[in-house]
Motif scaffolding. Structure first.
Motif, PDB file in Angstrom:
ATOM      1  N   ASP A 148      71.674  46.552   6.598  1.00 49.22           N
ATOM      2  CA  ASP A 148      72.762  47.524   6.501  1.00 49.22           C
ATOM      3  C   ASP A 148      73.372  47.803   7.872  1.00 49.22           C
ATOM      4  O   ASP A 148      74.580  47.994   7.986  1.00 49.22           O
ATOM      5  CB  ASP A 148      72.274  48.832   5.869  1.00 49.22           C
ATOM      6  CG  ASP A 148      72.092  48.714   4.375  1.00 49.22           C
ATOM      7  OD1 ASP A 148      72.768  47.869   3.744  1.00 49.22           O
ATOM      8  OD2 ASP A 148      71.266  49.468   3.821  1.00 49.22           O
TER       9      ASP A 148
ATOM     10  N   ARG B 207      75.597  44.859   8.674  1.00 49.23           N
ATOM     11  CA  ARG B 207      76.808  44.973   7.847  1.00 49.23           C
ATOM     12  C   ARG B 207      77.740  46.037   8.421  1.00 49.23           C
ATOM     13  O   ARG B 207      78.955  45.810   8.546  1.00 49.23           O
ATOM     14  CB  ARG B 207      76.446  45.315   6.403  1.00 49.23           C
ATOM     15  CG  ARG B 207      77.662  45.482   5.501  1.00 49.23           C
ATOM     16  CD  ARG B 207      77.290  46.095   4.148  1.00 49.23           C
ATOM     17  NE  ARG B 207      76.458  47.276   4.239  1.00 49.23           N
ATOM     18  CZ  ARG B 207      76.901  48.495   4.581  1.00 49.23           C
ATOM     19  NH1 ARG B 207      78.164  48.693   4.885  1.00 49.23           N
ATOM     20  NH2 ARG B 207      76.074  49.525   4.614  1.00 49.23           N
ATOM     21  N   THR B 208      77.188  47.178   8.788  1.00 50.75           N
ATOM     22  CA  THR B 208      77.994  48.246   9.382  1.00 50.75           C
ATOM     23  C   THR B 208      78.626  47.778  10.691  1.00 50.75           C
ATOM     24  O   THR B 208      79.793  48.093  10.979  1.00 50.75           O
ATOM     25  CB  THR B 208      77.132  49.503   9.615  1.00 50.75           C
ATOM     26  OG1 THR B 208      76.652  49.965   8.345  1.00 50.75           O
ATOM     27  CG2 THR B 208      77.918  50.607  10.288  1.00 50.75           C
TER      28      THR B 208
ATOM     29  N   VAL C 257      79.515  44.721  11.454  1.00 55.00           N
ATOM     30  CA  VAL C 257      80.623  43.821  11.093  1.00 55.00           C
ATOM     31  C   VAL C 257      81.845  44.646  10.679  1.00 55.00           C
ATOM     32  O   VAL C 257      82.968  44.405  11.139  1.00 55.00           O
ATOM     33  CB  VAL C 257      80.211  42.836   9.972  1.00 55.00           C
ATOM     34  CG1 VAL C 257      81.414  42.072   9.433  1.00 55.00           C
ATOM     35  CG2 VAL C 257      79.141  41.881  10.473  1.00 55.00           C
ATOM     36  N   ASP C 258      81.620  45.641   9.833  1.00 53.16           N
ATOM     37  CA  ASP C 258      82.722  46.499   9.384  1.00 53.16           C
ATOM     38  C   ASP C 258      83.332  47.264  10.559  1.00 53.16           C
ATOM     39  O   ASP C 258      84.556  47.384  10.665  1.00 53.16           O
ATOM     40  CB  ASP C 258      82.231  47.480   8.317  1.00 53.16           C
ATOM     41  CG  ASP C 258      81.818  46.804   7.020  1.00 53.16           C
ATOM     42  OD1 ASP C 258      82.195  45.626   6.802  1.00 53.16           O
ATOM     43  OD2 ASP C 258      81.104  47.456   6.221  1.00 53.16           O
TER      44      ASP C 258
ATOM     45  N   ASN D 276      85.510  45.044  12.763  1.00 47.52           N
ATOM     46  CA  ASN D 276      86.810  44.784  12.140  1.00 47.52           C
ATOM     47  C   ASN D 276      87.724  46.002  12.229  1.00 47.52           C
ATOM     48  O   ASN D 276      88.909  45.865  12.540  1.00 47.52           O
ATOM     49  CB  ASN D 276      86.621  44.352  10.681  1.00 47.52           C
ATOM     50  CG  ASN D 276      86.338  42.876  10.557  1.00 47.52           C
ATOM     51  OD1 ASN D 276      87.258  42.078  10.478  1.00 47.52           O
ATOM     52  ND2 ASN D 276      85.071  42.503  10.564  1.00 47.52           N
TER      53      ASN D 276
ATOM     54  N   ASN E 138      74.665  42.253   0.499  1.00 44.90           N
ATOM     55  CA  ASN E 138      75.725  43.102   1.046  1.00 44.90           C
ATOM     56  C   ASN E 138      76.225  42.588   2.389  1.00 44.90           C
ATOM     57  O   ASN E 138      77.406  42.717   2.706  1.00 44.90           O
ATOM     58  CB  ASN E 138      75.251  44.550   1.166  1.00 44.90           C
ATOM     59  CG  ASN E 138      75.140  45.217  -0.186  1.00 44.90           C
ATOM     60  OD1 ASN E 138      75.773  44.807  -1.151  1.00 44.90           O
ATOM     61  ND2 ASN E 138      74.330  46.253  -0.255  1.00 44.90           N
ATOM     62  N   LEU E 139      75.344  42.011   3.178  1.00 48.09           N
ATOM     63  CA  LEU E 139      75.767  41.430   4.449  1.00 48.09           C
ATOM     64  C   LEU E 139      76.639  40.203   4.199  1.00 48.09           C
ATOM     65  O   LEU E 139      77.676  40.030   4.850  1.00 48.09           O
ATOM     66  CB  LEU E 139      74.564  41.068   5.322  1.00 48.09           C
ATOM     67  CG  LEU E 139      74.907  40.390   6.653  1.00 48.09           C
ATOM     68  CD1 LEU E 139      75.873  41.232   7.480  1.00 48.09           C
ATOM     69  CD2 LEU E 139      73.631  40.098   7.429  1.00 48.09           C
TER      70      LEU E 139
ATOM     71  N   ARG F 167      78.552  39.665   1.716  1.00 47.04           N
ATOM     72  CA  ARG F 167      79.858  40.147   1.264  1.00 47.04           C
ATOM     73  C   ARG F 167      80.684  40.692   2.436  1.00 47.04           C
ATOM     74  O   ARG F 167      81.895  40.485   2.494  1.00 47.04           O
ATOM     75  CB  ARG F 167      79.689  41.198   0.176  1.00 47.04           C
ATOM     76  CG  ARG F 167      79.126  40.615  -1.113  1.00 47.04           C
ATOM     77  CD  ARG F 167      79.057  41.646  -2.231  1.00 47.04           C
ATOM     78  NE  ARG F 167      78.410  41.104  -3.395  1.00 47.04           N
ATOM     79  CZ  ARG F 167      78.942  40.227  -4.238  1.00 47.04           C
ATOM     80  NH1 ARG F 167      80.166  39.784  -4.040  1.00 47.04           N
ATOM     81  NH2 ARG F 167      78.266  39.777  -5.282  1.00 47.04           N
ATOM     82  N   ALA F 168      80.027  41.381   3.370  1.00 42.99           N
ATOM     83  CA  ALA F 168      80.739  41.906   4.547  1.00 42.99           C
ATOM     84  C   ALA F 168      81.247  40.763   5.420  1.00 42.99           C
ATOM     85  O   ALA F 168      82.363  40.829   5.953  1.00 42.99           O
ATOM     86  CB  ALA F 168      79.824  42.827   5.353  1.00 42.99           C
TER      87      ALA F 168
ATOM     88  N   ALA G 282      84.276  39.340   3.818  1.00 40.51           N
ATOM     89  CA  ALA G 282      85.417  40.252   3.890  1.00 40.51           C
ATOM     90  C   ALA G 282      85.959  40.403   5.309  1.00 40.51           C
ATOM     91  O   ALA G 282      87.073  40.901   5.490  1.00 40.51           O
ATOM     92  CB  ALA G 282      85.019  41.626   3.350  1.00 40.51           C
ATOM     93  N   SER G 283      85.214  39.968   6.302  1.00 38.26           N
ATOM     94  CA  SER G 283      85.628  40.123   7.696  1.00 38.26           C
ATOM     95  C   SER G 283      86.955  39.413   7.954  1.00 38.26           C
ATOM     96  O   SER G 283      87.118  38.242   7.632  1.00 38.26           O
ATOM     97  CB  SER G 283      84.557  39.557   8.630  1.00 38.26           C
ATOM     98  OG  SER G 283      84.982  39.618   9.977  1.00 38.26           O
TER      99      SER G 283
END
Length: 156
Positions: A94, A97-98, A100-101, A104, A138-139, A141-142, A145-146
């Protein structure tokens, strides 16, 4: 039964250890593949000569120091931005993933000529359990989506 013999009645069995991880990995991979997340046509091109690289990894790990060392030797003019995160243990998927988000979202606040052209997401090697954060759905998917192209740099 003869003396010295043992009889067991098994009512259920579950894989454990490396076998359980392999099964879980294959289930996630198959699901994401069916959904098209690995479709080659969705890959973002990696710039031939990026100006700025975002590095998502642990600031204390060997991977970060290796990346910086290689950049300083081969492409000293490329700037880098560390987005620090844990890369193993409970909750690390998580956190990655955070990161990466966050990279962006931050990128969109910068003028176009100062934005990150590529993200390197990674860590050094380790046991399958230590690397597991990089197999989380979830990672994946992130990363898909990047908006910033991503290079995976996960050790063996």
């Amino acid at each position: 039964m003869k003396p010295g013999e043992t009889q067991l009645t098994v009512t259920s069995m579950e894989p454990s250890g490396a076998g359980a991880l392999a099964i879980a990995f294959e289930q996630i991979r198959s699901k994401l593949e069916r959904e098209g997340l690995f479709d080659v046509s969705l890959k973002r091109p990696i710039p031939f000569f990026p100006r700025k690289i975002g590095i998502i990894t642990s600031p204390n790990g060997a991977a970060y120091h290796d990346i910086i060392h290689v950049l300083s030797r081969r492409a000293a003019s490329i700037s880098s931005l560390l987005i620090p995160t844990r890369v193993q243990g409970e909750g690390s998927a998580d956190e990655i993933r955070t990161a990466v988000d966050t990279a962006n979202a931050f990128n969109l606040t910068l003028p176009p000529d100062q934005r990150m052209d590529v993200l390197i997401v990674g860590r050094g090697g380790g046991a399958a359990e230590d690397l597991w954060a990089f197999n989380e759905e979830n990672l994946a998917r992130a990363l898909r989506a990047s908006e910033i192209p991503v290079i995976s740099a996960v050790g063996h």
